[in-house]
Design a protein around this motif. Structure first.
Motif, short mmCIF file in Angstrom:
data_model
loop_
_atom_site.label_atom_id
_atom_site.label_comp_id
_atom_site.label_asym_id
_atom_site.label_seq_id
_atom_site.Cartn_x
_atom_site.Cartn_y
_atom_site.Cartn_z
N ARG A 111 0.81 -1.22 0.00
CA ARG A 111 0.00 0.00 0.00
C ARG A 111 0.84 1.27 0.00
N ASN A 112 1.79 1.36 0.92
CA ASN A 112 2.63 2.55 1.03
C ASN A 112 3.77 2.46 0.02
N LYS A 113 3.90 3.47 -0.83
CA LYS A 113 4.85 3.36 -1.94
C LYS A 113 6.31 3.38 -1.49
N ALA A 114 6.61 4.00 -0.35
CA ALA A 114 7.98 3.95 0.16
C ALA A 114 8.30 2.53 0.63
N ALA A 115 7.37 1.94 1.38
CA ALA A 115 7.56 0.55 1.81
C ALA A 115 7.56 -0.39 0.61
N MET A 116 6.78 -0.05 -0.41
CA MET A 116 6.73 -0.85 -1.63
C MET A 116 8.10 -0.88 -2.32
N ARG A 117 8.73 0.30 -2.40
CA ARG A 117 10.05 0.38 -3.03
C ARG A 117 11.09 -0.37 -2.20
N ALA A 118 11.01 -0.22 -0.88
CA ALA A 118 11.98 -0.90 -0.02
C ALA A 118 11.86 -2.41 -0.16
N PHE A 130 15.37 5.74 -6.11
CA PHE A 130 14.38 6.49 -5.35
C PHE A 130 14.94 6.92 -4.00
N GLN A 131 14.25 7.86 -3.38
CA GLN A 131 14.49 8.24 -2.00
C GLN A 131 13.21 8.82 -1.42
N ARG A 132 12.93 8.49 -0.17
CA ARG A 132 11.77 9.03 0.54
C ARG A 132 12.15 10.35 1.19
N VAL A 133 11.23 11.33 1.12
CA VAL A 133 11.45 12.61 1.79
C VAL A 133 10.22 12.96 2.62
N GLU A 134 10.45 13.69 3.70
CA GLU A 134 9.35 14.13 4.56
C GLU A 134 9.12 15.63 4.49
N LEU A 152 7.92 13.02 -8.60
CA LEU A 152 7.61 13.25 -7.19
C LEU A 152 6.19 12.75 -6.96
N LYS A 153 6.00 11.87 -5.95
CA LYS A 153 4.67 11.33 -5.71
C LYS A 153 4.45 11.11 -4.21
N PRO A 154 3.22 11.31 -3.73
CA PRO A 154 2.92 10.96 -2.34
C PRO A 154 2.99 9.45 -2.17
N THR A 155 3.30 9.00 -0.98
CA THR A 155 3.46 7.55 -0.77
C THR A 155 2.13 6.84 -0.58
N GLU A 190 4.60 12.29 3.50
CA GLU A 190 5.88 11.89 2.92
C GLU A 190 5.69 11.69 1.42
N TRP A 191 6.82 11.77 0.70
CA TRP A 191 6.80 11.64 -0.74
C TRP A 191 7.96 10.73 -1.18
N LEU A 192 7.84 10.21 -2.37
CA LEU A 192 8.95 9.55 -3.05
C LEU A 192 9.48 10.48 -4.13
N VAL A 193 10.79 10.58 -4.21
CA VAL A 193 11.45 11.18 -5.37
C VAL A 193 12.12 10.02 -6.09
N GLU A 194 11.73 9.80 -7.35
CA GLU A 194 12.28 8.62 -8.03
C GLU A 194 12.62 8.90 -9.48
#
Length: 418
Positions: A111-118, A130-134, A152-155, A190-194
């Protein structure tokens, strides 16, 4: 064995997810609908949202939900995410209730795109850098390190809501703000920059039963030209199994489903593919939205709600043991406003579009006199249409005909794109 009537617990069954209510009825099940949004808000946006419910619940905390379900006097036999917002909670609840579900330890990664990428990195799947930013002030430095262009996308969220293409350092430096909430109204923190991956963008729809996976179909998101983009919907076209990328994408998606612990129910996986390989963009453990369920029901042997519900019940639908029969080529068009914000004056050709024999459904987002924004997500599409034809070649010809037929007349604000 309890003598209580059996029920299915549906999470946020609004919009296309409402189809699960009739499927449950057809299978002799009662319907408990759980809405994770305030009832007052739902009454404003979807005043008929509770139609067809035996029990309607409004909560989001798992312990509260389990207590409310116990008080309903029905025996829940399946938990179903009827919308993207509910995929994480559905598996948490299925685990708490001892019901069939997907691997709960990976629920957040689905569900969470940062956790999805990890999770993808941990599993060795090809993904964008990618990198997560707050904090949005971090974006320019992170984007420079990744290399332009970036996305740039919300997680959280869906439908490309809040997704932004940053092509240059100037774009990142001039980024002032993004939406404070996602498509479902939840705060964005939080957002993803990818990395922006160029190539074909495909959506793969599958059904899974006890770890076996069946491809229902694949769609390609086609753009009007070769420019980089942050919103994929323009022409969406069903692919055929002889497509040159079908086999490698099918094999990659099977790896993705295993990596994310998806063993039952529908899934919607989006990938980019180019000469360097196939890259995971997003995985959704739920039915595809938009036109998919209508077009499957009309033109294939797949019964999206009934077959998916059978999987959530722990059963194996017959579609898993045969070839999905497809009786027509299908897809969708989005008539976008790609110029700039303004006031809609007219939609030319709308009556002809609605009467066209190859068009099954037309969605109109704005009326003459409305303020109309630049089309940047699924909520800001002025006109959309579900389209079918005997084969892919005919489908593409019809789509071209429809685009020549329909146009938007807009009085722009003077802030048009260059």
């Amino acid at each position: 064995m309890s003598d209580q009537a059996q029920a299915v617990l549906l999470l946020d069954p609004v919009k296309t997810g409402e189809g699960y209510k009739q499927a449950a009825r057809d299978l002799g099940l009662r319907v408990i609908s759980l809405y994770t949004v305030e009832q007052s808000e739902l009454n404003g946006r979807w005043p008929t949202h509770a139609d067809g419910d035996d029990v309607s619940l409004y909560a989001s905390a798992p312990a509260d939900i389990v207590s409310a379900v116990a008080e309903a006097g029905l025996r829940v036999v399946a938990v179903v995410p009827a919308m993207e917002a509910g995929v994480h909670l559905a598996d948490v609840l299925a685990d708490m209730l001892g019901l069939p579900g997907n691997d709960v330890s990976l629920a957040r990664a689905r569900r969470n795109k940062a956790a999805m990428r990890a999770r993808a990195a941990e599993a060795g799947l090809a993904i964008p850098r990618f990198q997560r930013v707050e904090d949005l002030t971090e974006v320019p430095g992170v984007a420079a390190a990744i290399g332009y262009p970036v996305i740039l996308k919300p997680t959280t969220g869906a439908g490309s809501h809040g997704v932004t293409l940053l092509s240059t350092a100037a774009d990142a430096a001039n980024l002032r703000s993004t939406d404070a909430t996602d498509l479902f109204g939840w705060p964005v923190r939080e957002w993803l920059v990818e990395q922006y991956v160029r190539g074909r963008e495909l959506a793969v729809n599958c059904l899974s039963s006890d770890g076996d996976h069946q491809v229902i179909d694949m769609w390609e998101y086609r753009q009007p030209d070769g420019r980089d983009y942050d919103f994929p919907l323009w022409n969406t076209v069903q692919l055929t199994p002889d497509d040159p990328d079908w086999s490698r994408v099918e094999a990659f998606v099977a790896q993705v489903l295993r990596a994310y612990g998806i063993s039952r129910g529908p899934s919607h996986t989006e990938v980019k593919c180019n000469a360097d390989g196939v890259f995971l963009i997003e995985i959704g453990a739920r039915l595809a939205g938009g036109p998919a369920t209508d077009l499957w029901s009309a033109h294939t042997s797949f019964r999206p709600y009934h077959d998916s519900l059978e999987c959530y019940l722990g059963r194996r639908p017959t579609i898993m043991d045969g070839v999905v029969q497809t009786y027509a080529a299908y897809g969708a068009i989005a008539i976008r406003n790609d110029v700039g914000p303004g006031t809609l004056t007219d939609i030319h050709g709308l009556a002809e579009l609605e009467a066209h024999p190859n068009v099954a459904k037309v969605l109109v987002g704005y009326a003459p006199g409305d303020r109309i924004p630049l089309t940047q997500d699924s909520k800001t599409i002025p006109v959309g249409a579900w389209v079918s034809a005997p084969d892919q070649g005919a489908l593409l010809r019809v789509m071209g005909e429809l685009r020549r037929m329909v146009s938007l007349e807009i009085a722009y604000d003077g802030t048009e794109r260059g």
